[in-house]
Scaffold this motif. Structure first.
Motif, PDB file in Angstrom:
ATOM      1  N   CYS A 280       6.926  -2.477  10.954  1.00  0.00           N
ATOM      2  CA  CYS A 280       8.058  -2.924  11.767  1.00  0.00           C
ATOM      3  C   CYS A 280       9.270  -2.107  11.325  1.00  0.00           C
ATOM      4  O   CYS A 280       9.175  -1.277  10.430  1.00  0.00           O
ATOM      5  N   SER A 281      10.399  -2.333  11.956  1.00  0.00           N
ATOM      6  CA  SER A 281      11.591  -1.544  11.629  1.00  0.00           C
ATOM      7  C   SER A 281      12.668  -2.372  10.946  1.00  0.00           C
ATOM      8  O   SER A 281      13.827  -1.956  10.883  1.00  0.00           O
ATOM      9  N   ALA A 282      12.300  -3.527  10.425  1.00  0.00           N
ATOM     10  CA  ALA A 282      13.304  -4.413   9.836  1.00  0.00           C
ATOM     11  C   ALA A 282      14.006  -3.780   8.639  1.00  0.00           C
ATOM     12  O   ALA A 282      15.157  -4.098   8.357  1.00  0.00           O
ATOM     13  N   CYS A 283      13.336  -2.888   7.927  1.00  0.00           N
ATOM     14  CA  CYS A 283      13.886  -2.300   6.702  1.00  0.00           C
ATOM     15  C   CYS A 283      14.456  -0.901   6.934  1.00  0.00           C
ATOM     16  O   CYS A 283      14.719  -0.172   5.972  1.00  0.00           O
ATOM     17  N   ALA A 284      14.645  -0.504   8.188  1.00  0.00           N
ATOM     18  CA  ALA A 284      15.020   0.874   8.503  1.00  0.00           C
ATOM     19  C   ALA A 284      16.336   1.279   7.856  1.00  0.00           C
ATOM     20  O   ALA A 284      17.303   0.520   7.830  1.00  0.00           O
ATOM     21  N   VAL A 285      16.357   2.490   7.315  1.00  0.00           N
ATOM     22  CA  VAL A 285      17.565   3.099   6.763  1.00  0.00           C
ATOM     23  C   VAL A 285      17.756   4.452   7.440  1.00  0.00           C
ATOM     24  O   VAL A 285      16.827   4.997   8.044  1.00  0.00           O
ATOM     25  N   ARG A 286      18.971   4.974   7.318  1.00  0.00           N
ATOM     26  CA  ARG A 286      19.229   6.327   7.818  1.00  0.00           C
ATOM     27  C   ARG A 286      19.481   7.234   6.623  1.00  0.00           C
ATOM     28  O   ARG A 286      20.330   6.957   5.783  1.00  0.00           O
ATOM     29  N   LEU A 287      18.735   8.309   6.555  1.00  0.00           N
ATOM     30  CA  LEU A 287      18.835   9.258   5.445  1.00  0.00           C
ATOM     31  C   LEU A 287      20.059  10.141   5.639  1.00  0.00           C
ATOM     32  O   LEU A 287      20.194  10.834   6.649  1.00  0.00           O
TER      33      LEU A 287
ATOM     34  N   VAL B  90       5.514   2.770  12.993  1.00  0.00           N
ATOM     35  CA  VAL B  90       6.505   2.380  13.993  1.00  0.00           C
ATOM     36  C   VAL B  90       7.484   3.488  14.368  1.00  0.00           C
ATOM     37  O   VAL B  90       7.920   3.568  15.510  1.00  0.00           O
ATOM     38  N   LEU B  91       7.827   4.360  13.440  1.00  0.00           N
ATOM     39  CA  LEU B  91       8.791   5.415  13.740  1.00  0.00           C
ATOM     40  C   LEU B  91       8.114   6.603  14.402  1.00  0.00           C
ATOM     41  O   LEU B  91       7.046   7.042  13.982  1.00  0.00           O
ATOM     42  N   GLU B  92       8.767   7.158  15.438  1.00  0.00           N
ATOM     43  CA  GLU B  92       8.268   8.340  16.117  1.00  0.00           C
ATOM     44  C   GLU B  92       8.858   9.598  15.479  1.00  0.00           C
ATOM     45  O   GLU B  92       9.790   9.535  14.671  1.00  0.00           O
ATOM     46  N   GLU B  93       8.334  10.755  15.889  1.00  0.00           N
ATOM     47  CA  GLU B  93       8.819  12.015  15.355  1.00  0.00           C
ATOM     48  C   GLU B  93      10.319  12.178  15.582  1.00  0.00           C
ATOM     49  O   GLU B  93      11.045  12.688  14.726  1.00  0.00           O
ATOM     50  N   GLU B  94      10.789  11.723  16.735  1.00  0.00           N
ATOM     51  CA  GLU B  94      12.215  11.847  17.038  1.00  0.00           C
ATOM     52  C   GLU B  94      13.051  10.946  16.152  1.00  0.00           C
ATOM     53  O   GLU B  94      14.177  11.290  15.787  1.00  0.00           O
ATOM     54  N   ASP B  95      12.516   9.766  15.801  1.00  0.00           N
ATOM     55  CA  ASP B  95      13.206   8.886  14.863  1.00  0.00           C
ATOM     56  C   ASP B  95      13.331   9.556  13.503  1.00  0.00           C
ATOM     57  O   ASP B  95      14.386   9.532  12.869  1.00  0.00           O
ATOM     58  N   LEU B  96      12.241  10.158  13.074  1.00  0.00           N
ATOM     59  CA  LEU B  96      12.242  10.842  11.780  1.00  0.00           C
ATOM     60  C   LEU B  96      13.212  12.010  11.785  1.00  0.00           C
ATOM     61  O   LEU B  96      13.939  12.245  10.809  1.00  0.00           O
ATOM     62  N   ALA B  97      13.249  12.743  12.905  1.00  0.00           N
ATOM     63  CA  ALA B  97      14.170  13.876  13.021  1.00  0.00           C
ATOM     64  C   ALA B  97      15.617  13.419  12.964  1.00  0.00           C
ATOM     65  O   ALA B  97      16.507  14.152  12.528  1.00  0.00           O
ATOM     66  N   GLU B  98      15.847  12.182  13.406  1.00  0.00           N
ATOM     67  CA  GLU B  98      17.195  11.612  13.397  1.00  0.00           C
ATOM     68  C   GLU B  98      17.567  11.079  12.023  1.00  0.00           C
ATOM     69  O   GLU B  98      18.690  10.645  11.798  1.00  0.00           O
ATOM     70  N   GLY B  99      16.608  11.108  11.081  1.00  0.00           N
ATOM     71  CA  GLY B  99      16.890  10.670   9.722  1.00  0.00           C
ATOM     72  C   GLY B  99      16.519   9.243   9.424  1.00  0.00           C
ATOM     73  O   GLY B  99      16.834   8.719   8.348  1.00  0.00           O
ATOM     74  N   ILE B 100      15.857   8.570  10.359  1.00  0.00           N
ATOM     75  CA  ILE B 100      15.483   7.177  10.130  1.00  0.00           C
ATOM     76  C   ILE B 100      14.234   7.112   9.257  1.00  0.00           C
ATOM     77  O   ILE B 100      13.266   7.842   9.489  1.00  0.00           O
ATOM     78  N   ARG B 101      14.264   6.242   8.263  1.00  0.00           N
ATOM     79  CA  ARG B 101      13.137   6.052   7.365  1.00  0.00           C
ATOM     80  C   ARG B 101      12.935   4.547   7.131  1.00  0.00           C
ATOM     81  O   ARG B 101      13.819   3.749   7.419  1.00  0.00           O
ATOM     82  N   LEU B 102      11.781   4.188   6.607  1.00  0.00           N
ATOM     83  CA  LEU B 102      11.484   2.792   6.300  1.00  0.00           C
ATOM     84  C   LEU B 102      11.730   2.539   4.816  1.00  0.00           C
ATOM     85  O   LEU B 102      11.065   3.116   3.957  1.00  0.00           O
ATOM     86  N   GLY B 103      12.685   1.656   4.525  1.00  0.00           N
ATOM     87  CA  GLY B 103      13.049   1.413   3.137  1.00  0.00           C
ATOM     88  C   GLY B 103      11.921   0.846   2.299  1.00  0.00           C
ATOM     89  O   GLY B 103      11.837   1.096   1.094  1.00  0.00           O
ATOM     90  N   CYS B 104      11.026   0.074   2.939  1.00  0.00           N
ATOM     91  CA  CYS B 104       9.932  -0.543   2.186  1.00  0.00           C
ATOM     92  C   CYS B 104       8.826   0.453   1.857  1.00  0.00           C
ATOM     93  O   CYS B 104       7.907   0.120   1.111  1.00  0.00           O
ATOM     94  N   GLN B 105       8.896   1.651   2.422  1.00  0.00           N
ATOM     95  CA  GLN B 105       7.843   2.651   2.224  1.00  0.00           C
ATOM     96  C   GLN B 105       8.344   3.939   1.588  1.00  0.00           C
ATOM     97  O   GLN B 105       7.550   4.813   1.270  1.00  0.00           O
ATOM     98  N   SER B 106       9.651   4.088   1.408  1.00  0.00           N
ATOM     99  CA  SER B 106      10.248   5.375   1.018  1.00  0.00           C
ATOM    100  C   SER B 106      10.381   5.536  -0.486  1.00  0.00           C
ATOM    101  O   SER B 106      11.059   4.739  -1.154  1.00  0.00           O
ATOM    102  N   GLU B 107       9.752   6.593  -1.002  1.00  0.00           N
ATOM    103  CA  GLU B 107       9.877   6.990  -2.396  1.00  0.00           C
ATOM    104  C   GLU B 107      10.658   8.299  -2.470  1.00  0.00           C
ATOM    105  O   GLU B 107      10.654   9.098  -1.531  1.00  0.00           O
ATOM    106  N   ALA B 108      11.314   8.527  -3.594  1.00  0.00           N
ATOM    107  CA  ALA B 108      12.145   9.718  -3.747  1.00  0.00           C
ATOM    108  C   ALA B 108      11.312  10.987  -3.701  1.00  0.00           C
ATOM    109  O   ALA B 108      10.255  11.083  -4.329  1.00  0.00           O
ATOM    110  N   ALA B 109      11.785  11.991  -2.950  1.00  0.00           N
ATOM    111  CA  ALA B 109      11.156  13.313  -2.913  1.00  0.00           C
ATOM    112  C   ALA B 109      12.118  14.387  -3.404  1.00  0.00           C
ATOM    113  O   ALA B 109      11.735  15.554  -3.547  1.00  0.00           O
TER     114      ALA B 109
END
Length: 355
Positions: free
Chosen positions: A308-315, A327-346
């Protein structure tokens, strides 16, 4: 587990033969249940087989009048949760609920809006319409598709709003029983009249797919094209470790744990609810949500599984890797949207915002 709250049911309103609205009183938790139009609530529904199931339902009410919360639920074929809500829930009962979440909401209520709803997809759209009419100044056009006139949720309410705001709201009904299913060409021809507007799309997957395809063909930019997605939650955000039933995976003799990731800690900067947080000890293998929780900071989430997108953040700076994303599409990712519950530092430094 995210904090959940027991809210009193004030009323259960029959909208159509297959849909109902549940009016909830946030009571002493009013501040925690402030929301923006288009957001949803995740509710706990009791189950004989699993104890409870978690389901997300959009808010159809508006935050403008500071009134009770209202979610609208359409009964689905063989749908246990929707059936229980519409058939069993009564005024005076309580419902266990997580605070509002979701990003399907206009950034500017004064903008001209082009809204597409299919069936129960009208629920968040109705909240957007009610709020934009009350607080905004823009023009609003709604394309609302249903099987027949008996299945139109909020038919009277929409007619009333259109009559009250004839200079601002236009409602176009599309009935499959009369016109057949709308085609991509037909939706594209309709939307072509409003290419300068912010578009919002919610409804069954096929309806959303052809509508978004039509908007893309008309070259609606991604920042003016929004769609709401709900995926049935595989996990249970209401469940604590103590409540989880033991199984084979809990047998220490049968489980070999992967070694914890190693490496230097990352620098994390977070903007959440208008407050800035800064950390220099974001451990490898830990998500943004997990790190914030370890610091006692309550960040939004619902499913915790990337569904789901409840935890969405913008990078805003740096990069992350996501464990899962359904849940996020390629265009969402290109816009910088990420899922906070799944995001680890790179990268060594990461800056995100929840706004």
């Amino acid at each position: 587990m995210s904090d959940s709250f027991e809210l009193t049911v004030l009323d259960v309103i029959k909208e159509t033969d297959n849909a109902c609205s549940v009016v909830l009183d946030p009571g002493e938790h009013k501040e925690l249940f402030q929301y923006t139009p288009g957001q949803f609530l995740t509710v706990a529904v009791p189950s004989d087989r699993t104890g409870l199931v978690a389901r997300s339902y959009s808010l159809s009410s508006t935050p403008v009048d500071d009134g009770p919360l209202t979610i609208t639920v359409k009964r689905t074929a063989d749908g246990y949760a929707s059936g229980w809500i519409c058939n069993e829930l009564r005024a005076g009962d309580t419902l266990r609920v997580l605070p509002p979440a979701g990003i399907f909401t206009p950034k500017n209520l004064d903008a001209d809006l082009l809204l597409f709803a299919g069936g129960s997809g009208i629920t968040p759209v109705m909240s957007i319409i009610r709020t934009a009419l009350a607080r905004g100044t823009g023009q609003i056009v709604l394309f609302y598709a249903n099987q027949d006139d008996r299945s139109v949720i909020f038919a009277d309410a929409l007619a009333g709003l259109a009559a009250e705001h004839p200079d601002r709201l236009q409602v176009v009904h599309w009935l499959e029983s009369v016109q057949g299913l709308p085609s991509e060409d037909q939706i594209r021809a309709f939307a072509a009249q409003y290419v300068d507007r912010d578009a919002f799309v919610c409804g069954p997957a096929p309806f959303m797919a052809l509508t978004v395809a039509a908007l893309k063909e008309l070259e609606f930019p991604r920042e003016r094209r929004h769609q709401e997605k709900f995926v049935s939650l595989g996990g249970n955000p209401f469940e604590t470790d103590a409540e989880r039933e033991p199984g084979a995976d809990d047998d220490e003799d049968d489980v070999t744990e992967a070694p914890a990731p190693t490496g230097p800690a990352a620098h994390l900067l977070v903007d959440l609810d208008g407050q800035d947080y800064e950390f220099n000890d974001w451990k490898p293998g830990t998500t943004i949500l997990e790190h914030l929780e370890s610091k006692g900071i309550k960040a939004p989430y619902s499913c915790r599984e990337g569904e789901c997108s409840a935890c969405a953040v913008r990078l805003l700076e740096g990069e992350v890797t996501m464990r899962a994303n359904d849940v996020l599409e390629e265009e969402d990712l290109a816009e910088g949207i990420r899922l906070g519950c799944q995001s680890e530092a790179a990268t060594e430094k990461v800056r995100v915002t929840y706004s």
